[in-house]
Write a protein that holds these residues in place. Sequence first.
Motif, mmCIF file in Angstrom:
data_model
loop_
_atom_site.group_PDB
_atom_site.id
_atom_site.type_symbol
_atom_site.label_atom_id
_atom_site.label_comp_id
_atom_site.label_asym_id
_atom_site.label_seq_id
_atom_site.Cartn_x
_atom_site.Cartn_y
_atom_site.Cartn_z
ATOM 1 N N TYR A 101 -1.330 -1.457 -2.306
ATOM 2 C CA TYR A 101 -0.417 -1.320 -1.177
ATOM 3 C C TYR A 101 0.123 -2.682 -0.755
ATOM 4 O O TYR A 101 1.325 -2.844 -0.481
ATOM 5 C CB TYR A 101 -1.120 -0.658 0.009
ATOM 6 C CG TYR A 101 -0.237 -0.548 1.240
ATOM 7 C CD1 TYR A 101 0.743 0.435 1.313
ATOM 8 C CD2 TYR A 101 -0.365 -1.439 2.294
ATOM 9 C CE1 TYR A 101 1.572 0.538 2.427
ATOM 10 C CE2 TYR A 101 0.458 -1.351 3.402
ATOM 11 C CZ TYR A 101 1.422 -0.358 3.467
ATOM 12 O OH TYR A 101 2.244 -0.276 4.550
ATOM 13 N N SER A 102 -0.742 -3.685 -0.716
ATOM 14 C CA SER A 102 -0.322 -5.023 -0.336
ATOM 15 C C SER A 102 0.717 -5.566 -1.308
ATOM 16 O O SER A 102 1.711 -6.193 -0.899
ATOM 17 C CB SER A 102 -1.536 -5.960 -0.278
ATOM 18 O OG SER A 102 -1.160 -7.252 0.105
ATOM 19 N N ALA A 103 0.512 -5.313 -2.608
ATOM 20 C CA ALA A 103 1.467 -5.775 -3.618
ATOM 21 C C ALA A 103 2.810 -5.077 -3.449
ATOM 22 O O ALA A 103 3.879 -5.703 -3.555
ATOM 23 C CB ALA A 103 0.910 -5.528 -5.016
ATOM 24 N N LYS A 104 2.791 -3.777 -3.194
ATOM 25 C CA LYS A 104 4.035 -3.031 -2.991
ATOM 26 C C LYS A 104 4.729 -3.448 -1.698
ATOM 27 O O LYS A 104 5.966 -3.466 -1.611
ATOM 28 C CB LYS A 104 3.757 -1.527 -2.980
ATOM 29 C CG LYS A 104 3.560 -0.914 -4.350
ATOM 30 C CD LYS A 104 4.847 -0.993 -5.167
ATOM 31 C CE LYS A 104 4.665 -0.433 -6.563
ATOM 32 N NZ LYS A 104 5.908 -0.574 -7.376
ATOM 33 N N ASN A 105 3.927 -3.790 -0.702
ATOM 34 C CA ASN A 105 4.467 -4.305 0.549
ATOM 35 C C ASN A 105 5.309 -5.555 0.271
ATOM 36 O O ASN A 105 6.468 -5.662 0.711
ATOM 37 C CB ASN A 105 3.294 -4.631 1.490
ATOM 38 C CG ASN A 105 3.728 -5.099 2.861
ATOM 39 O OD1 ASN A 105 4.859 -5.517 3.085
ATOM 40 N ND2 ASN A 105 2.806 -5.054 3.804
ATOM 41 N N ARG A 106 4.734 -6.497 -0.468
ATOM 42 C CA ARG A 106 5.465 -7.720 -0.810
ATOM 43 C C ARG A 106 6.699 -7.409 -1.644
ATOM 44 O O ARG A 106 7.764 -7.995 -1.445
ATOM 45 C CB ARG A 106 4.555 -8.696 -1.568
ATOM 46 C CG ARG A 106 3.412 -9.272 -0.733
ATOM 47 C CD ARG A 106 2.788 -10.490 -1.414
ATOM 48 N NE ARG A 106 2.264 -10.176 -2.729
ATOM 49 C CZ ARG A 106 1.030 -9.755 -2.957
ATOM 50 N NH1 ARG A 106 0.198 -9.547 -1.953
ATOM 51 N NH2 ARG A 106 0.623 -9.515 -4.188
ATOM 52 N N GLU A 107 6.556 -6.455 -2.580
ATOM 53 C CA GLU A 107 7.683 -6.091 -3.436
ATOM 54 C C GLU A 107 8.837 -5.522 -2.605
ATOM 55 O O GLU A 107 10.006 -5.861 -2.830
ATOM 56 C CB GLU A 107 7.246 -5.066 -4.484
ATOM 57 C CG GLU A 107 8.363 -4.637 -5.420
ATOM 58 C CD GLU A 107 7.920 -3.573 -6.417
ATOM 59 O OE1 GLU A 107 8.800 -3.005 -7.086
ATOM 60 O OE2 GLU A 107 6.705 -3.300 -6.516
ATOM 61 N N ILE A 163 9.612 2.743 -4.110
ATOM 62 C CA ILE A 163 8.572 1.836 -3.609
ATOM 63 C C ILE A 163 7.872 2.471 -2.413
ATOM 64 O O ILE A 163 6.647 2.423 -2.288
ATOM 65 C CB ILE A 163 9.178 0.471 -3.226
ATOM 66 C CG1 ILE A 163 9.718 -0.253 -4.464
ATOM 67 C CG2 ILE A 163 8.120 -0.407 -2.539
ATOM 68 C CD1 ILE A 163 10.482 -1.526 -4.147
ATOM 69 N N GLY A 164 8.648 3.072 -1.513
ATOM 70 C CA GLY A 164 8.070 3.746 -0.352
ATOM 71 C C GLY A 164 7.125 4.860 -0.745
ATOM 72 O O GLY A 164 6.047 5.027 -0.157
ATOM 73 N N GLN A 165 7.512 5.636 -1.754
ATOM 74 C CA GLN A 165 6.653 6.734 -2.218
ATOM 75 C C GLN A 165 5.362 6.190 -2.820
ATOM 76 O O GLN A 165 4.280 6.757 -2.610
ATOM 77 C CB GLN A 165 7.422 7.571 -3.241
ATOM 78 C CG GLN A 165 8.563 8.375 -2.636
ATOM 79 C CD GLN A 165 9.483 8.985 -3.684
ATOM 80 O OE1 GLN A 165 9.315 8.753 -4.887
ATOM 81 N NE2 GLN A 165 10.457 9.756 -3.232
ATOM 82 N N ALA A 166 5.465 5.085 -3.550
ATOM 83 C CA ALA A 166 4.264 4.467 -4.123
ATOM 84 C C ALA A 166 3.341 3.962 -3.014
ATOM 85 O O ALA A 166 2.110 4.096 -3.107
ATOM 86 C CB ALA A 166 4.663 3.321 -5.055
ATOM 87 N N MET A 167 3.923 3.406 -1.973
ATOM 88 C CA MET A 167 3.130 2.918 -0.844
ATOM 89 C C MET A 167 2.406 4.070 -0.161
ATOM 90 O O MET A 167 1.238 3.946 0.232
ATOM 91 C CB MET A 167 4.016 2.167 0.144
ATOM 92 C CG MET A 167 4.584 0.863 -0.399
ATOM 93 S SD MET A 167 5.839 0.095 0.672
ATOM 94 C CE MET A 167 4.779 -0.625 1.942
ATOM 95 N N GLU A 168 3.085 5.204 -0.012
ATOM 96 C CA GLU A 168 2.445 6.385 0.587
ATOM 97 C C GLU A 168 1.241 6.822 -0.241
ATOM 98 O O GLU A 168 0.175 7.145 0.309
ATOM 99 C CB GLU A 168 3.454 7.529 0.672
ATOM 100 C CG GLU A 168 4.517 7.355 1.733
ATOM 101 C CD GLU A 168 5.425 8.573 1.840
ATOM 102 O OE1 GLU A 168 5.269 9.359 2.792
ATOM 103 O OE2 GLU A 168 6.293 8.725 0.959
ATOM 104 N N GLN A 169 1.406 6.850 -1.568
ATOM 105 C CA GLN A 169 0.316 7.267 -2.444
ATOM 106 C C GLN A 169 -0.867 6.312 -2.349
ATOM 107 O O GLN A 169 -2.037 6.733 -2.325
ATOM 108 C CB GLN A 169 0.822 7.337 -3.883
ATOM 109 C CG GLN A 169 -0.219 7.771 -4.907
ATOM 110 C CD GLN A 169 -0.713 9.185 -4.671
ATOM 111 O OE1 GLN A 169 0.009 10.018 -4.118
ATOM 112 N NE2 GLN A 169 -1.935 9.478 -5.083
ATOM 113 N N MET A 170 -0.585 5.026 -2.255
ATOM 114 C CA MET A 170 -1.655 4.030 -2.209
ATOM 115 C C MET A 170 -2.419 4.082 -0.896
ATOM 116 O O MET A 170 -3.632 3.888 -0.876
ATOM 117 C CB MET A 170 -1.075 2.636 -2.459
ATOM 118 C CG MET A 170 -0.645 2.442 -3.896
ATOM 119 S SD MET A 170 0.375 0.986 -4.165
ATOM 120 C CE MET A 170 0.632 1.110 -5.944
#
Length: 213
Positions: free
Chosen positions: A118-124, A102-109
């Motif tokens: 990013y907001s969706a991954k933040n909540r996830e 999840i952290g890696q996905a947030m970095e990419q976004m």
Amino acid sequence: MRVAEQIRELILKGDFVPNQRLVEADLAEQFGVSRAAVRNALGELAVEGLIEREQNRGARVRVISFDEAIEIAEVRRALEGLCAGKAAAVVNDDEIAELKAIGQAMEQMVATGDLGGYSAKNRELHTRIHQISGQRTALSLIERLRGQSVRQQFALAMKPGRPSVSLSEHLAIIDAIARRDQEAAERAMIAHLDSVIRAMHEVHAAKTRSATA
């Protein structure tokens, strides 16, 4: 998806805005359910504080004042700090890998400017930390509070430079949990929510200046 969940999601996404009337007949048609089902859903959401119902006037999306939003964030700080510490104490290897992904996905976004993603991954990320912690009472309370503060969260996501700041804070939380450092995880989560509260004050102050200019 239950009717209450569908309406809740539309409020969280901002499709239903503060003070907007929620008409039972319209919602029943929109979701293809009975008015009784809508009525029950609205009752559930009223208990959560997402909507308010008035005698003979129906339901509206509830307006959350800035002062109340700060209070909510302060309560979330205590609850989420607890959850982060507990998660670090019980997390397993598969869950660590999931949080890191999840952290890696947030970095990419953040790198690509995908604020919605990013907001969706933040909540996830926050939700998974709550779930891993096993603190069911805290999770239930946090979910109610999150719904009530969604509009402030959206405003923060649009604040220039905020996603990059938020990203580093979330990565610090993930790192502490991955190291199974209970105290560090709790501190990192509290530091993140302190940062959120400061940013909320900054956004509110800017809106106030703009309104009085």
